[in-house]
Design a protein around this motif. Structure first.
Motif, short mmCIF file in Angstrom:
data_model
loop_
_atom_site.label_atom_id
_atom_site.label_comp_id
_atom_site.label_asym_id
_atom_site.label_seq_id
_atom_site.Cartn_x
_atom_site.Cartn_y
_atom_site.Cartn_z
N GLY A 202 39.65 -55.46 -21.29
CA GLY A 202 39.16 -56.81 -21.03
C GLY A 202 38.36 -56.89 -19.76
N SER A 203 38.04 -58.09 -19.35
CA SER A 203 37.20 -58.29 -18.17
C SER A 203 37.83 -57.65 -16.94
N ASP A 204 36.96 -57.13 -16.08
CA ASP A 204 37.31 -56.43 -14.84
C ASP A 204 37.81 -55.01 -15.06
N ASP A 205 37.99 -54.59 -16.33
CA ASP A 205 38.34 -53.19 -16.60
C ASP A 205 37.09 -52.32 -16.46
N ARG A 206 37.32 -51.03 -16.36
CA ARG A 206 36.22 -50.06 -16.30
C ARG A 206 36.26 -49.20 -17.55
N ALA A 207 35.10 -48.97 -18.15
CA ALA A 207 35.00 -48.17 -19.37
C ALA A 207 33.97 -47.07 -19.17
N LEU A 208 34.40 -45.84 -19.42
CA LEU A 208 33.49 -44.70 -19.36
C LEU A 208 33.30 -44.12 -20.75
N PHE A 209 32.06 -43.97 -21.15
CA PHE A 209 31.72 -43.43 -22.47
C PHE A 209 31.32 -41.97 -22.29
N VAL A 210 31.99 -41.08 -23.01
CA VAL A 210 31.73 -39.65 -22.87
C VAL A 210 31.45 -39.04 -24.25
N GLY A 211 30.51 -38.13 -24.29
CA GLY A 211 30.15 -37.51 -25.56
C GLY A 211 28.93 -36.62 -25.39
N SER A 212 28.12 -36.53 -26.43
CA SER A 212 26.97 -35.62 -26.40
C SER A 212 25.68 -36.37 -26.71
N MET A 213 24.57 -35.71 -26.44
CA MET A 213 23.25 -36.26 -26.74
C MET A 213 22.35 -35.15 -27.22
N GLY A 214 21.23 -35.53 -27.81
CA GLY A 214 20.23 -34.57 -28.23
C GLY A 214 19.01 -34.68 -27.33
N SER A 215 18.58 -33.56 -26.78
CA SER A 215 17.44 -33.55 -25.87
C SER A 215 16.13 -33.57 -26.64
N LEU A 216 15.17 -34.33 -26.14
CA LEU A 216 13.82 -34.34 -26.69
C LEU A 216 12.84 -33.62 -25.77
N SER A 217 13.37 -32.98 -24.73
CA SER A 217 12.52 -32.39 -23.70
C SER A 217 13.10 -31.08 -23.20
N GLY A 218 12.21 -30.18 -22.81
CA GLY A 218 12.65 -28.94 -22.19
C GLY A 218 13.29 -29.15 -20.84
N ILE B 113 27.51 -49.88 -23.32
CA ILE B 113 27.14 -50.50 -22.05
C ILE B 113 26.83 -51.98 -22.25
N ASP B 114 26.19 -52.32 -23.37
CA ASP B 114 25.91 -53.72 -23.67
C ASP B 114 27.21 -54.51 -23.84
N PHE B 115 28.17 -53.93 -24.56
CA PHE B 115 29.47 -54.58 -24.77
C PHE B 115 30.18 -54.80 -23.43
N ALA B 116 30.20 -53.76 -22.61
CA ALA B 116 30.87 -53.87 -21.31
C ALA B 116 30.23 -54.97 -20.47
N THR B 117 28.92 -55.03 -20.45
CA THR B 117 28.22 -56.04 -19.66
C THR B 117 28.57 -57.44 -20.14
N ARG B 118 28.55 -57.64 -21.46
CA ARG B 118 28.82 -58.97 -22.01
C ARG B 118 30.27 -59.40 -21.82
N HIS B 119 31.18 -58.44 -21.62
CA HIS B 119 32.59 -58.76 -21.45
C HIS B 119 33.06 -58.60 -20.00
N GLN B 120 32.10 -58.62 -19.07
CA GLN B 120 32.40 -58.55 -17.63
C GLN B 120 33.23 -57.32 -17.27
N MET B 121 32.93 -56.21 -17.96
CA MET B 121 33.56 -54.94 -17.64
C MET B 121 32.54 -54.07 -16.90
N LYS B 122 33.03 -53.07 -16.18
CA LYS B 122 32.15 -52.08 -15.57
C LYS B 122 31.97 -50.94 -16.56
N GLY B 123 30.74 -50.66 -16.96
CA GLY B 123 30.48 -49.64 -17.96
C GLY B 123 29.65 -48.49 -17.43
N GLY B 124 30.07 -47.27 -17.75
CA GLY B 124 29.33 -46.07 -17.34
C GLY B 124 29.37 -45.03 -18.45
#
Length: 231
Positions: A69-85, A173-184
């Motif tokens: 809920g609000s004032d909590d911190r949420a960290l999103f961890v996972g993988s991505m695909g690079s489009l660049s060298g 990050i959009d969800f965290a922002t809209r719910h007054q959470m800190k998102g990273g």
């Protein structure tokens, strides 16, 4: 409750990672997505959620159940695909800013919470890891028709966007922002133009992914256990 939201294949076995990061913990499954939620010592860790829709459903259900809920911190961890060298497979990266050309968000760019971003950068630097901070885009799916898997390009983004995922980080990050959470968010590169994900065997890829998933979850726990303004 502060949360670590894992992103990726929902069938991934998280048991060893949970034992290493949380130890003894309570477990429950979300009804809509079936995502497992593990809790101990004021930290919540999820099993992996894939795609923008599944990620949003999981976050909404956790909010409805008052797990986050609000004032909590949420960290999103996972993988991505690079489009660049500039970003190579296996590297730790920090997406910021984060954009999405889908779901009515076209043209919107979000930034991570400054405190979490600084904590991520500091801990990685202390560990001798030079993480790349880059402009991150979203795709609709792994095989999004806008993404060229031969040339590693995406027609919806310009060359300044160095990597993409399937919308999870933007929605998070959009969800965290809209719910007054800190998102990273902090990710690792699982596929790059000069080292294709298809070039290694499934077992080897799984071993590499486990090591990086474990590292990111341990990093996230360290961040959430330090500097909490509520303690």
């Amino acid at each position: 409750m502060n949360a670590i939201i894992n992103l990726g294949n929902p069938r991934k076995d998280m048991s060893a990672i949970i034992r290493s990061t949380l130890g003894t913990c309570s477990t429950q499954a979300l009804k809509i997505t079936g995502i497992d939620v593990f809790r101990a010592n004021g930290i919540l860790i999820t099993s992996p959620t894939y795609g923008a829709g599944m990620t949003l459903d999981a976050l909404c259900e956790m909010t409805d159940r008052s797990l986050i809920g609000s004032d909590d911190r949420a960290l999103f961890v996972g993988s991505m695909g690079s489009l660049s060298g500039k970003i190579k497979k296996g590297e730790i990266v920090i997406p910021d800013p984060i954009g999405c050309a889908y779901y009515g968000f076209d043209g919107m760019w979000l930034e991570q919470d400054e405190d979490l971003l600084n904590a991520l950068s500091t801990l990685l630097a202390e560990g001798g890891i030079e993480a790349i901070t880059y402009k991150h885009g979203s795709s609709f799916a792994v095989f999004d028709p806008h993404t060229d898997h031969i040339n590693y390009t995406n027609t919806l983004y310009d060359e300044q966007v160095l990597g993409i995922d399937c919308g999870e980080v933007f929605i998070g990050i959009d969800f965290a922002t809209r719910h007054q959470m800190k998102g990273g968010a902090v990710l690792y590169c699982s596929d790059s133009p000069d080292a294709h994900i298809t070039d290694i065997g499934e077992e080897e890829f799984a071993n590499r992914a486990f090591d990086l998933d474990l590292f990111l979850n341990q990093l996230a726990v360290a961040i959430l256990n330090s500097g909490d303004p509520r303690t």
